[in-house]
Design a protein around this motif. Structure first.
Motif, PDB file in Angstrom:
ATOM      1  N   VAL A   1       0.864  -1.179   0.000  1.00  0.00           N
ATOM      2  CA  VAL A   1       0.000   0.000   0.000  1.00  0.00           C
ATOM      3  C   VAL A   1       0.899   1.228   0.000  1.00  0.00           C
ATOM      4  O   VAL A   1       1.268   1.752   1.052  1.00  0.00           O
ATOM      5  CB  VAL A   1      -0.948  -0.015   1.220  1.00  0.00           C
TER       6      VAL A   1
ATOM      7  N   GLU B   1       0.358   4.222  -0.826  1.00  0.00           N
ATOM      8  CA  GLU B   1      -0.257   5.442  -0.279  1.00  0.00           C
ATOM      9  C   GLU B   1       0.044   5.570   1.217  1.00  0.00           C
ATOM     10  O   GLU B   1       0.240   6.683   1.726  1.00  0.00           O
ATOM     11  CB  GLU B   1      -1.784   5.408  -0.478  1.00  0.00           C
TER      12      GLU B   1
ATOM     13  N   VAL C   1      -7.436   2.628   1.592  1.00  0.00           N
ATOM     14  CA  VAL C   1      -7.039   1.995   0.336  1.00  0.00           C
ATOM     15  C   VAL C   1      -7.755   0.650   0.170  1.00  0.00           C
ATOM     16  O   VAL C   1      -8.137   0.270  -0.946  1.00  0.00           O
ATOM     17  CB  VAL C   1      -5.499   1.839   0.275  1.00  0.00           C
TER      18      VAL C   1
END
Lengths: 289, 158
Positions: A229, A231, A256
């Motif tokens: 992930v 982000e 996410v």
């Protein structure tokens, strides 16, 4: 019990020839801890299966090696062998930790790392650890061999894009630096012999000033396909990992999850819980409670 | 091929048998060798009633094909007692009251045997981790843990 033909090749070359001959009518068995359950259930995943190719006697696939700073694991190495490997304990401690949470001793003595990847269960425990290690897999066939990032072979739960004539033979990744901090956390419905409800693997690297230079966050059982992930990782990179930033990064994982998986029946439960697991994993890696 | 001839050693005795390729090791032990101490429980690797040792390691015999055991050394609950004398683990299970309905006991004993081979003086925590693949619905596990500790003490004295 389903009926099938059985072949026990002694080499990768022989196994590839058999796979080429039988194509999608063949299934590979290694430890059998997933396949045997599907055979008994006459699972629709096995529709059309006529042949079982047993790779568990291919001794050339049983190794854990280090070359330069690259770790190579043969596909039929068991979870138990990974757990007891001194090389892996120092090079990638989160992988033996994850493998030691698979099933039970009985399962860990038979189940293999290659089988766990190929079965492509979203709840596989070794997979998030391997995702956080940026692992690659080697696929061999009579056509040749290819090495691809492991995350690229997953299409959807229980489905990979490994060709019908291909055999997964090796998993490889770079040794983590001595400065790396790692954690793997699994949440099951009970403490023993549970399939992960969710799990998460993290790798962090900090410089002398305590600034995060590398962050890899790989949650399991929450994304349609295993992956990192980025982000959430970006929240931490270039920063000191304060409690606030860790909280922010953890919540990013939940956000996410919803972006990639959509809102499902389990979302009200998984949304807060995967954030807590991520926070705990980051804190555990950093050595703070 | 639909059948295959395999050679296995079970509790020290060598066998050479032709088996169907889709027969499990559990079926082989129970139906071919008539060693019915090993139990069929869930048939999917969850309960551990079918636990046997293959080359010294506990495995679920319901998840292993008999043909996969070709060349292996297998140890079942029938191999524990010698010449009418119970194994210290069996004595300890009786002594501690670790058996109620008894269905899980053969599997528990095999996991416990592997555990004591690995840790001759185990802690309660190690016992619980190593027995995580064996389910008991009667005892609540406490007496099983006590029995294994007792057996480890007998071992030391012996």
């Amino acid at each position: 019990m389903m009926r099938f033909n059985y072949f026990r090749p002694a080499s990768v070359k022989e196994a590839c020839k058999l796979l080429n001959q039988h194509q999608s009518e063949a299934k590979v068995i290694a430890g059998g801890t997933d396949l045997m359950v599907q055979v008994r259930d006459e699972d629709k995943k096995l529709a059309g299966m006529k042949t079982v190719i047993d790779v568990s006697h291919i001794n050339e696939l049983r190794y854990i090696q280090e070359e330069g700073n690259v770790i190579r694991i043969g596909a039929i190495v068991t979870h138990d062998q990974i757990f007891r490997s001194p090389i892996l304990k120092s090079a990638a401690p989160l992988l033996p930790e994850a493998c030691n949470t698979v099933g039970s001793p009985q399962i860990r003595h038979r189940g293999t790392i290659g089988g766990s990847i190929c079965n492509a269960s979203p709840a596989a425990d070794p997979v998030p650890a391997l995702v956080a290690l940026n692992a690659e897999v080697k696929l061999e066939s009579v056509r040749g061999e290819r090495v691809v990032p492991m995350v690229d072979i997953f299409e959807k739960p229980y489905k990979t894009n490994i060709g019908a004539d291909e055999l997964l033979t090796e998993i490889s990744f770079k040794r983590l630096s001595d400065a790396s901090k790692t954690a793997f956390i699994k949440l099951g419905r009970r403490k023993a012999l549970a399939i992960a409800r969710m799990n998460v693997a993290v790798v962090l690297e900090l410089d002398d000033q305590g600034i995060v230079t590398e962050a890899r966050i790989a949650p399991g059982s929450v994304l349609p396909r295993p992956g990192r992930v980025s982000e959430a990782e970006e929240v931490l990179i270039g920063q000191k990992p304060t409690a606030e930033l860790i909280e922010l990064a953890s919540k990013k994982v939940s956000a996410v999850m919803i972006e990639r998986s959509g809102v499902r029946w389990s979302t009200p439960y998984k949304e807060p819980v995967i954030a807590v697991l991520t926070r705990r994993a980051l804190n555990q890696a950093l050595g703070v409670e | 091929m639909k059948t295959l001839t395999i050679q296995v050693t079970v509790n020290g005795e060598a066998f050479c048998k032709t088996v169907g390729v889709n027969m499990t090791l559990l079926e082989f032990l129970r139906e071919e060798l008539h060693l019915t101490g090993t139990k069929l429980g869930c048939n999917e690797g969850e309960c551990g009633a079918c636990t046997v040792l293959v080359d010294g390691k506990p495995v679920n015999s319901c998840l292993m094909l008999a043909v996969e055991a070709d060349g292996a050394e297998i140890f079942t609950v029938e191999g524990l007692a010698k010449d009418g004398t119970l194994h210290p683990l069996q004595e300890a299970f009786i002594e501690a009251g670790a058996v109620q309905c008894g269905f899980c006991t053969p599997g528990m004993l095999m996991s416990a045997k592997a555990l004591l081979d690995k840790y001759p003086k185990p802690t309660a925590q190690q016992i619980r981790k190593e027995l995580e693949g064996n389910i008991c619905r009667c005892t609540g596990y406490d007496r099983i843990v006590k029995a294994i500790i007792l057996a480890s003490e007998m071992n030391k004295e012996g």
